[in-house]
Enzyme design. Structure first.
Site, PDB file in Angstrom:
ATOM      1  N   GLU A  31      -0.130   7.829  -6.159  1.00 50.99           N
ATOM      2  CA  GLU A  31       0.652   7.362  -5.000  1.00 50.99           C
ATOM      3  C   GLU A  31       0.985   8.531  -4.068  1.00 50.99           C
ATOM      4  O   GLU A  31       1.040   8.371  -2.849  1.00 50.99           O
ATOM      5  CB  GLU A  31       1.934   6.641  -5.451  1.00 50.99           C
ATOM      6  N   HIS A  41      -5.039  -3.563  -7.077  1.00 48.23           N
ATOM      7  CA  HIS A  41      -4.338  -4.690  -7.718  1.00 48.23           C
ATOM      8  C   HIS A  41      -5.340  -5.633  -8.392  1.00 48.23           C
ATOM      9  O   HIS A  41      -5.090  -6.131  -9.495  1.00 48.23           O
ATOM     10  CB  HIS A  41      -3.538  -5.486  -6.679  1.00 48.23           C
ATOM     11  N   ARG A  56      23.114 -14.800  -5.210  1.00 52.37           N
ATOM     12  CA  ARG A  56      22.525 -14.526  -3.888  1.00 52.37           C
ATOM     13  C   ARG A  56      22.496 -13.039  -3.548  1.00 52.37           C
ATOM     14  O   ARG A  56      22.382 -12.644  -2.383  1.00 52.37           O
ATOM     15  CB  ARG A  56      23.261 -15.286  -2.774  1.00 52.37           C
ATOM     16  N   GLU A  66       7.009  -4.883   6.467  1.00 53.88           N
ATOM     17  CA  GLU A  66       5.543  -4.870   6.414  1.00 53.88           C
ATOM     18  C   GLU A  66       4.883  -5.811   7.426  1.00 53.88           C
ATOM     19  O   GLU A  66       4.030  -6.624   7.070  1.00 53.88           O
ATOM     20  CB  GLU A  66       5.077  -5.194   4.980  1.00 53.88           C
ATOM     21  N   ASN A 107      -0.566   0.091   1.628  1.00 53.36           N
ATOM     22  CA  ASN A 107      -1.402  -0.708   0.717  1.00 53.36           C
ATOM     23  C   ASN A 107      -2.799  -0.124   0.547  1.00 53.36           C
ATOM     24  O   ASN A 107      -3.644  -0.726  -0.124  1.00 53.36           O
ATOM     25  CB  ASN A 107      -1.500  -2.151   1.228  1.00 53.36           C
ATOM     26  N   HIS A 136      -4.785  -0.500  -2.637  1.00 55.79           N
ATOM     27  CA  HIS A 136      -4.150  -1.548  -3.437  1.00 55.79           C
ATOM     28  C   HIS A 136      -4.882  -2.889  -3.384  1.00 55.79           C
ATOM     29  O   HIS A 136      -4.689  -3.723  -4.266  1.00 55.79           O
ATOM     30  CB  HIS A 136      -2.685  -1.734  -3.026  1.00 55.79           C
ATOM     31  N   LYS A 192      11.089  -3.262  -1.900  1.00 50.69           N
ATOM     32  CA  LYS A 192      10.274  -4.365  -2.427  1.00 50.69           C
ATOM     33  C   LYS A 192      10.702  -4.619  -3.865  1.00 50.69           C
ATOM     34  O   LYS A 192      10.768  -3.685  -4.664  1.00 50.69           O
ATOM     35  CB  LYS A 192       8.792  -3.988  -2.405  1.00 50.69           C
ATOM     36  N   ARG A 196       3.728  -0.486   7.810  1.00 53.69           N
ATOM     37  CA  ARG A 196       3.901  -0.383   6.358  1.00 53.69           C
ATOM     38  C   ARG A 196       2.656  -0.812   5.593  1.00 53.69           C
ATOM     39  O   ARG A 196       2.474  -0.436   4.428  1.00 53.69           O
ATOM     40  CB  ARG A 196       5.128  -1.186   5.906  1.00 53.69           C
ATOM     41  N   HIS A 209      -1.068   1.499 -13.266  1.00 48.87           N
ATOM     42  CA  HIS A 209      -1.119   1.131 -11.847  1.00 48.87           C
ATOM     43  C   HIS A 209      -1.791   2.231 -11.003  1.00 48.87           C
ATOM     44  O   HIS A 209      -2.706   1.962 -10.219  1.00 48.87           O
ATOM     45  CB  HIS A 209       0.296   0.855 -11.336  1.00 48.87           C
ATOM     46  N   LYS A 260       6.936   8.212   2.845  1.00 44.84           N
ATOM     47  CA  LYS A 260       7.226   6.804   2.560  1.00 44.84           C
ATOM     48  C   LYS A 260       8.429   6.329   3.364  1.00 44.84           C
ATOM     49  O   LYS A 260       8.408   5.237   3.956  1.00 44.84           O
ATOM     50  CB  LYS A 260       7.453   6.609   1.051  1.00 44.84           C
TER      51      LYS A 260
END
Ligand code: GLY
Length: 361
Positions: A188, A253, A124, A238, A246, A249, A146, A242, A265, A228
């Site tokens: 980025e 993506h 956990r 998010e 993206n 992206h 993330k 936030r 990427h 950031k």
């Protein structure tokens, strides 16, 4: 030469009594044990990606010592899979790591994301530290909590939000990074400038980004890190602000997946940023001059701004599976200006089509 540790930039997560220090600078890895409470853990597993291990294995051993468990994982996006997660869990389990143990992820975005996921779910959740070694991971992936892996042909579909104890971005690792990977990381940094800092965007336009090194690189990385962290601090999960991160992206993506990871990427995100800036321009918001400035900066960073022979239908399909969508509606990050962004924008299909046509050669 003995140098003092740089001041970290912090971010915090509401409801969690923790602030996360992000250290950026040259040769920081040597000081790793002094940057957080290393000596308090019952055992330590270091997860290293094979590319980093090739050049830095001796250094890692020298800094972390022989008592640390060591697991080398394959790099590359195609290995960001459940199979790799299982390997990490198996190693954690076989080496009897417990809740007072620590995982240190050393590598690119893939290693940090997947190592953090495995640590955040094992028993956990056990503590972890990220040591990003690519510019992409230092600028983006390793910061913000993330974690995750790719599943069923979709990027980062399975994951958690989990905070590392510390993030240590040592630019010494970038000395062994291939140029193409370095450029990919700059996508980025450019993204951060586009969404939040017109001055940084203008400054980047005056530099030869592909050659940046030393103090100049450290300074830009630190500015990008600040952007950031400021965004993550405001909206760690998010829900609103936030989503700005993206930008590029939604299309990026989809391209990455449609091209079966042939693009890095940052390369896919660069093309994605062009498409998304283009739709911002076509909808009458972003000026044509600003659109051209974005295109020029990405080209100067030696990043691709178009792709060839790609299946547009497949890109659309992948965009429809984006995590950010609600009820199958694509939610766009939309530029009003450099440094000014709207989120959750729904666009007419014709404009999306035009934006995609622009990036397809
Ligand atoms: N890479 C985007 C984010 O951290 O939210």
């Amino acid at each position: 030469m003995k140098t003092s540790s740089p001041e970290p930039i912090f971010y915090s997560v509401p409801g969690v009594t923790l602030t996360i220090p992000v250290y950026t600078g040259h040769n920081l890895f040597n000081k790793l044990k002094s940057l957080f409470s290393f000596d308090t853990f019952s055992s330590v597993l270091v997860l290293v990606d094979e590319n980093v291990n090739k050049y830095w294995d001796k250094k890692i051993l020298e800094v972390l010592g022989k008592d640390t468990f060591y697991l080398v994982i394959k790099a590359a996006e195609k290995n960001k899979s459940l199979t790799t997660v299982e390997k990490i869990w198996t190693s954690l389990s076989q080496n009897r790591l417990d809740r007072r143990s620590l995982v240190i992820n050393i590598g690119g975005g893939m290693a940090c994301d997947i190592g953090a996921f495995a640590a955040s779910t094992f028993m956990r959740g056990i503590p972890f530290v990220n040591v990003p070694t690519t510019l992409l991971a230092q600028a983006d992936a390793a910061i913000g909590g993330k974690t995750g892996f790719n599943f069923n042909g979709l990027k980062n579909t399975i994951g958690t939000f989990a905070s590392p104890l510390a993030i240590i971005s040592d630019t010494a690792f970038l000395t062994t990074l291939p140029q193409r990977e370095f450029n990919s990381g700059f996508a980025e940094i450019i993204k951060h400038a586009i969404i939040a800092d017109a001055q940084l965007f203008a400054d980047l336009g005056k530099k030869k980004l592909t050659n940046l090194k030393g103090k100049e690189l450290d300074k830009i990385l630190s500015q990008s890190t600040q952007i950031k962290c400021d965004i993550v601090k405001k909206d760690p999960y998010e829900k609103s602000d936030r989503k700005k991160l993206n930008f590029g992206h939604t299309v990026g993506h989809a391209i990455e997946m449609a091209c079966k990871n042939k693009l890095l990427h940052g390369e896919a995100v660069a093309i994605g940023m062009i498409a998304e800036a283009r739709v911002s321009f076509l909808s009458g918001h972003l000026s044509e001059n600003k659109f051209r400035d974005i295109e020029k900066l990405l080209s100067n960073a030696n990043l691709p701004i178009q792709i060839t022979a790609t299946n547009k239908k497949l890109i659309f399909e992948k965009m429809l599976s984006d995590k950010k969508n609600v009820s199958q509606q694509i939610k766009w990050v939309f530029l009003e200006d450099i440094g000014k962004v709207m989120v959750d924008v729904v666009l007419p299909t014709e404009i999306i089509n035009e934006g995609l046509n622009y990036i397809l050669k």
